[in-house]
Design a protein around this motif. Structure first.
Motif, PDB file in Angstrom:
ATOM      1  N   PRO A 261       0.816  -1.219   0.000  1.00  0.00           N
ATOM      2  CA  PRO A 261       0.000   0.000   0.000  1.00  0.00           C
ATOM      3  C   PRO A 261       0.851   1.271   0.000  1.00  0.00           C
ATOM      4  O   PRO A 261       0.402   2.314  -0.472  1.00  0.00           O
ATOM      5  CB  PRO A 261      -0.802  -0.121   1.307  1.00  0.00           C
ATOM      6  CG  PRO A 261      -0.825  -1.588   1.608  1.00  0.00           C
ATOM      7  CD  PRO A 261       0.509  -2.090   1.149  1.00  0.00           C
ATOM      8  N   THR A 262       2.069   1.188   0.518  1.00  0.00           N
ATOM      9  CA  THR A 262       2.919   2.379   0.593  1.00  0.00           C
ATOM     10  C   THR A 262       3.302   2.884  -0.785  1.00  0.00           C
ATOM     11  O   THR A 262       3.227   4.082  -1.073  1.00  0.00           O
ATOM     12  CB  THR A 262       4.187   2.082   1.419  1.00  0.00           C
ATOM     13  OG1 THR A 262       3.799   1.704   2.748  1.00  0.00           O
ATOM     14  CG2 THR A 262       5.093   3.302   1.479  1.00  0.00           C
ATOM     15  N   ILE A 263       3.734   1.967  -1.662  1.00  0.00           N
ATOM     16  CA  ILE A 263       4.135   2.385  -3.009  1.00  0.00           C
ATOM     17  C   ILE A 263       3.071   2.031  -4.047  1.00  0.00           C
ATOM     18  O   ILE A 263       3.251   2.275  -5.235  1.00  0.00           O
ATOM     19  CB  ILE A 263       5.491   1.774  -3.403  1.00  0.00           C
ATOM     20  CG1 ILE A 263       5.443   0.239  -3.339  1.00  0.00           C
ATOM     21  CG2 ILE A 263       6.586   2.312  -2.504  1.00  0.00           C
ATOM     22  CD1 ILE A 263       6.739  -0.420  -3.788  1.00  0.00           C
ATOM     23  N   ARG A 264       1.963   1.415  -3.591  1.00  0.00           N
ATOM     24  CA  ARG A 264       0.793   1.125  -4.416  1.00  0.00           C
ATOM     25  C   ARG A 264       1.124   0.265  -5.638  1.00  0.00           C
ATOM     26  O   ARG A 264       0.677   0.528  -6.750  1.00  0.00           O
ATOM     27  CB  ARG A 264       0.115   2.429  -4.858  1.00  0.00           C
ATOM     28  CG  ARG A 264      -0.393   3.241  -3.682  1.00  0.00           C
ATOM     29  CD  ARG A 264      -1.125   4.486  -4.136  1.00  0.00           C
ATOM     30  NE  ARG A 264      -1.617   5.244  -2.994  1.00  0.00           N
ATOM     31  CZ  ARG A 264      -2.313   6.373  -3.074  1.00  0.00           C
ATOM     32  NH1 ARG A 264      -2.587   6.880  -4.272  1.00  0.00           N
ATOM     33  NH2 ARG A 264      -2.714   6.996  -1.991  1.00  0.00           N
ATOM     34  N   ARG A 265       1.901  -0.744  -5.412  1.00  0.00           N
ATOM     35  CA  ARG A 265       2.179  -1.719  -6.470  1.00  0.00           C
ATOM     36  C   ARG A 265       2.725  -2.995  -5.849  1.00  0.00           C
ATOM     37  O   ARG A 265       3.103  -3.025  -4.672  1.00  0.00           O
ATOM     38  CB  ARG A 265       3.185  -1.168  -7.473  1.00  0.00           C
ATOM     39  CG  ARG A 265       4.570  -0.874  -6.922  1.00  0.00           C
ATOM     40  CD  ARG A 265       5.506  -0.405  -8.017  1.00  0.00           C
ATOM     41  NE  ARG A 265       6.813   0.013  -7.543  1.00  0.00           N
ATOM     42  CZ  ARG A 265       7.834  -0.820  -7.344  1.00  0.00           C
ATOM     43  NH1 ARG A 265       7.676  -2.126  -7.565  1.00  0.00           N
ATOM     44  NH2 ARG A 265       9.004  -0.367  -6.919  1.00  0.00           N
ATOM     45  N   TYR A 266       2.720  -4.052  -6.647  1.00  0.00           N
ATOM     46  CA  TYR A 266       3.316  -5.294  -6.186  1.00  0.00           C
ATOM     47  C   TYR A 266       4.841  -5.165  -6.192  1.00  0.00           C
ATOM     48  O   TYR A 266       5.428  -4.569  -7.094  1.00  0.00           O
ATOM     49  CB  TYR A 266       2.889  -6.458  -7.078  1.00  0.00           C
ATOM     50  CG  TYR A 266       1.492  -6.949  -6.774  1.00  0.00           C
ATOM     51  CD1 TYR A 266       1.267  -7.915  -5.788  1.00  0.00           C
ATOM     52  CD2 TYR A 266       0.381  -6.432  -7.447  1.00  0.00           C
ATOM     53  CE1 TYR A 266      -0.013  -8.347  -5.489  1.00  0.00           C
ATOM     54  CE2 TYR A 266      -0.901  -6.861  -7.156  1.00  0.00           C
ATOM     55  CZ  TYR A 266      -1.088  -7.823  -6.176  1.00  0.00           C
ATOM     56  OH  TYR A 266      -2.358  -8.245  -5.884  1.00  0.00           O
ATOM     57  N   THR A 267       5.456  -5.714  -5.170  1.00  0.00           N
ATOM     58  CA  THR A 267       6.910  -5.656  -5.078  1.00  0.00           C
ATOM     59  C   THR A 267       7.407  -6.906  -4.369  1.00  0.00           C
ATOM     60  O   THR A 267       6.625  -7.670  -3.799  1.00  0.00           O
ATOM     61  CB  THR A 267       7.356  -4.397  -4.320  1.00  0.00           C
ATOM     62  OG1 THR A 267       8.773  -4.288  -4.397  1.00  0.00           O
ATOM     63  CG2 THR A 267       6.950  -4.455  -2.848  1.00  0.00           C
ATOM     64  N   LYS A 268       8.687  -7.151  -4.406  1.00  0.00           N
ATOM     65  CA  LYS A 268       9.257  -8.346  -3.781  1.00  0.00           C
ATOM     66  C   LYS A 268       9.056  -8.311  -2.272  1.00  0.00           C
ATOM     67  O   LYS A 268       9.019  -7.255  -1.653  1.00  0.00           O
ATOM     68  CB  LYS A 268      10.736  -8.466  -4.130  1.00  0.00           C
ATOM     69  CG  LYS A 268      10.976  -8.779  -5.601  1.00  0.00           C
ATOM     70  CD  LYS A 268      12.415  -9.125  -5.879  1.00  0.00           C
ATOM     71  CE  LYS A 268      12.640  -9.444  -7.359  1.00  0.00           C
ATOM     72  NZ  LYS A 268      11.834 -10.573  -7.826  1.00  0.00           N
ATOM     73  N   GLY A 269       8.958  -9.496  -1.695  1.00  0.00           N
ATOM     74  CA  GLY A 269       8.649  -9.622  -0.279  1.00  0.00           C
ATOM     75  C   GLY A 269       9.592  -8.868   0.633  1.00  0.00           C
ATOM     76  O   GLY A 269       9.180  -8.324   1.663  1.00  0.00           O
ATOM     77  N   VAL A 270      10.878  -8.834   0.299  1.00  0.00           N
ATOM     78  CA  VAL A 270      11.839  -8.118   1.132  1.00  0.00           C
ATOM     79  C   VAL A 270      11.489  -6.641   1.219  1.00  0.00           C
ATOM     80  O   VAL A 270      11.411  -6.070   2.316  1.00  0.00           O
ATOM     81  CB  VAL A 270      13.276  -8.284   0.582  1.00  0.00           C
ATOM     82  CG1 VAL A 270      14.216  -7.306   1.263  1.00  0.00           C
ATOM     83  CG2 VAL A 270      13.772  -9.701   0.789  1.00  0.00           C
ATOM     84  N   LEU A 271      11.257  -6.000   0.071  1.00  0.00           N
ATOM     85  CA  LEU A 271      10.925  -4.580   0.071  1.00  0.00           C
ATOM     86  C   LEU A 271       9.570  -4.341   0.733  1.00  0.00           C
ATOM     87  O   LEU A 271       9.384  -3.350   1.451  1.00  0.00           O
ATOM     88  CB  LEU A 271      10.921  -4.027  -1.353  1.00  0.00           C
ATOM     89  CG  LEU A 271      10.668  -2.520  -1.493  1.00  0.00           C
ATOM     90  CD1 LEU A 271      11.674  -1.726  -0.664  1.00  0.00           C
ATOM     91  CD2 LEU A 271      10.714  -2.097  -2.957  1.00  0.00           C
ATOM     92  N   TYR A 272       8.617  -5.245   0.509  1.00  0.00           N
ATOM     93  CA  TYR A 272       7.315  -5.139   1.168  1.00  0.00           C
ATOM     94  C   TYR A 272       7.482  -5.071   2.683  1.00  0.00           C
ATOM     95  O   TYR A 272       6.891  -4.216   3.356  1.00  0.00           O
ATOM     96  CB  TYR A 272       6.437  -6.335   0.797  1.00  0.00           C
ATOM     97  CG  TYR A 272       5.161  -6.425   1.599  1.00  0.00           C
ATOM     98  CD1 TYR A 272       3.999  -5.800   1.162  1.00  0.00           C
ATOM     99  CD2 TYR A 272       5.122  -7.126   2.804  1.00  0.00           C
ATOM    100  CE1 TYR A 272       2.827  -5.864   1.909  1.00  0.00           C
ATOM    101  CE2 TYR A 272       3.956  -7.194   3.558  1.00  0.00           C
ATOM    102  CZ  TYR A 272       2.816  -6.562   3.103  1.00  0.00           C
ATOM    103  OH  TYR A 272       1.666  -6.630   3.854  1.00  0.00           O
ATOM    104  N   ASN A 273       8.300  -5.967   3.235  1.00  0.00           N
ATOM    105  CA  ASN A 273       8.508  -5.992   4.681  1.00  0.00           C
ATOM    106  C   ASN A 273       9.186  -4.724   5.174  1.00  0.00           C
ATOM    107  O   ASN A 273       8.809  -4.169   6.219  1.00  0.00           O
ATOM    108  CB  ASN A 273       9.337  -7.222   5.069  1.00  0.00           C
ATOM    109  CG  ASN A 273       8.496  -8.474   5.212  1.00  0.00           C
ATOM    110  OD1 ASN A 273       8.034  -8.813   6.290  1.00  0.00           O
ATOM    111  ND2 ASN A 273       8.276  -9.155   4.102  1.00  0.00           N
ATOM    112  N   VAL A 274      10.185  -4.239   4.448  1.00  0.00           N
ATOM    113  CA  VAL A 274      10.887  -3.025   4.851  1.00  0.00           C
ATOM    114  C   VAL A 274       9.923  -1.844   4.904  1.00  0.00           C
ATOM    115  O   VAL A 274       9.936  -1.044   5.854  1.00  0.00           O
ATOM    116  CB  VAL A 274      12.055  -2.723   3.899  1.00  0.00           C
ATOM    117  CG1 VAL A 274      12.631  -1.334   4.167  1.00  0.00           C
ATOM    118  CG2 VAL A 274      13.153  -3.779   4.045  1.00  0.00           C
ATOM    119  N   LEU A 275       9.057  -1.739   3.908  1.00  0.00           N
ATOM    120  CA  LEU A 275       8.138  -0.605   3.823  1.00  0.00           C
ATOM    121  C   LEU A 275       6.951  -0.737   4.766  1.00  0.00           C
ATOM    122  O   LEU A 275       6.616   0.193   5.504  1.00  0.00           O
ATOM    123  CB  LEU A 275       7.647  -0.439   2.386  1.00  0.00           C
ATOM    124  CG  LEU A 275       8.705  -0.066   1.346  1.00  0.00           C
ATOM    125  CD1 LEU A 275       8.086  -0.060  -0.047  1.00  0.00           C
ATOM    126  CD2 LEU A 275       9.329   1.283   1.660  1.00  0.00           C
TER     127      LEU A 275
END
Length: 281
Positions: free
Chosen positions: A170-184
């Protein structure tokens, strides 16, 4: 509602998690999500019903790499959490901790992980070192998984559902890799910045943060991630944007507002009129 700040006390391994005189990053994150809910929890007016299974699994892995003694103490203190008490699996290690054992086996054979997390021969390394300090008028605390004073870096061990698999952020409003998802989404950028600054207040310089990520998949993935200045700066911005509000709540200068959609806010919601569908777009 408001909460008074007690005089910060000396922290030890025994009282660290029971202490509320210092702000932790986990509580700071909850204040960001909903100040009124977190304040109600700290005043004993609301029960946090979120599962602590992920926290226990994380500590299971952390204690193993801290020391054999620490892991043994953890096992003795959490026996009821670790083993099934009924059904066909009664007495057996629960599934989540069988996965945790896989994560441990994955990391302990990695030469790079061992060298970075435990240090090379002659390095001054400490595990679970407690640091305290003040940021933007708020007394903060942190417990660092592994800090290498010789190498000038620290490591935070993170267990994640997936590293390479994509998740919607939801932060960057797109699908991204799990690592970046967790960081954000779990605001590890904020956490690493706070840790870096608290450490710097004691040692006199900013150490380089690393995240050692390992996944909870049937075959665990792993990645050593250096947290760059751009990510740390994003964490700094989050801290700056919210510190004054949270400090003011702590010092009884303002009332805590609700987010309007968490469990606490929904339980205390009252209808005061109608809304149109146009307003909901």
């Amino acid at each position: 509602m408001a909460i008074d700040i007690e005089q910060p006390r000396v922290l030890t391994a025994d009282n660290y998690y029971d202490d509320f005189t210092y702000m932790s990053t986990s509580r700071f994150k909850e204040f960001i999500k909903c100040p009124r809910r977190q304040l109600a929890i700290e005043l004993g007016m609301w029960e946090d019903k979120k599962s602590n299974d992920a926290f226990i699994v994380g500590n299971y892995v952390h204690s193993y790499f801290e020391s054999p003694e620490a892991h043994r103490r953890f096992l003795e203190g959490h026996r009821s959490d670790l083993y099934a008490t009924k059904g066909k699996t009664k007495g057996q290690l629960k599934a989540a901790f069988k996965v945790a054992d896989k994560m441990i086996r994955t990391l302990e054979v990695e030469e790079l992980f061992n060298r970075v997390y435990h240090g090379s021969s002659g390095d001054e390394v400490e595990k679970e070192r407690i640091f305290t300090g003040e940021l933007y008028g708020i007394p903060f605390k942190c417990k660092v998984d592994s800090i290498n004073f010789t190498g000038g870096y620290f490591v935070d061990l993170k267990t994640m559902d997936t590293l390479a698999g994509e998740k919607f952020s939801p932060t960057i409003r797109r699908y991204t890799k799990g690592v970046l998802y967790n960081v954000l989404e779990y605001q590890y950028d904020l956490q690493m910045y706070i840790y870096q600054q608290l450490i710097a207040q004691e040692v006199g310089y900013e150490m380089t943060p690393y995240i050692m990520a390992v996944s909870k998949e049937s075959i665990p993935d792993k990645e050593l991630i250096m947290v760059t200045d751009s990510i740390l700066d994003h964490g700094r911005q989050i801290l700056e944007a919210n510190a004054e509000m949270i400090r003011s709540i702590w010092e009884c200068e303002m009332e805590a507002e609700g987010c309007g959609h968490c469990d606490f806010c929904l339980a205390h919601k009252t209808l005061e009129g109608y809304v149109t569908l146009d307003e909901l777009f």
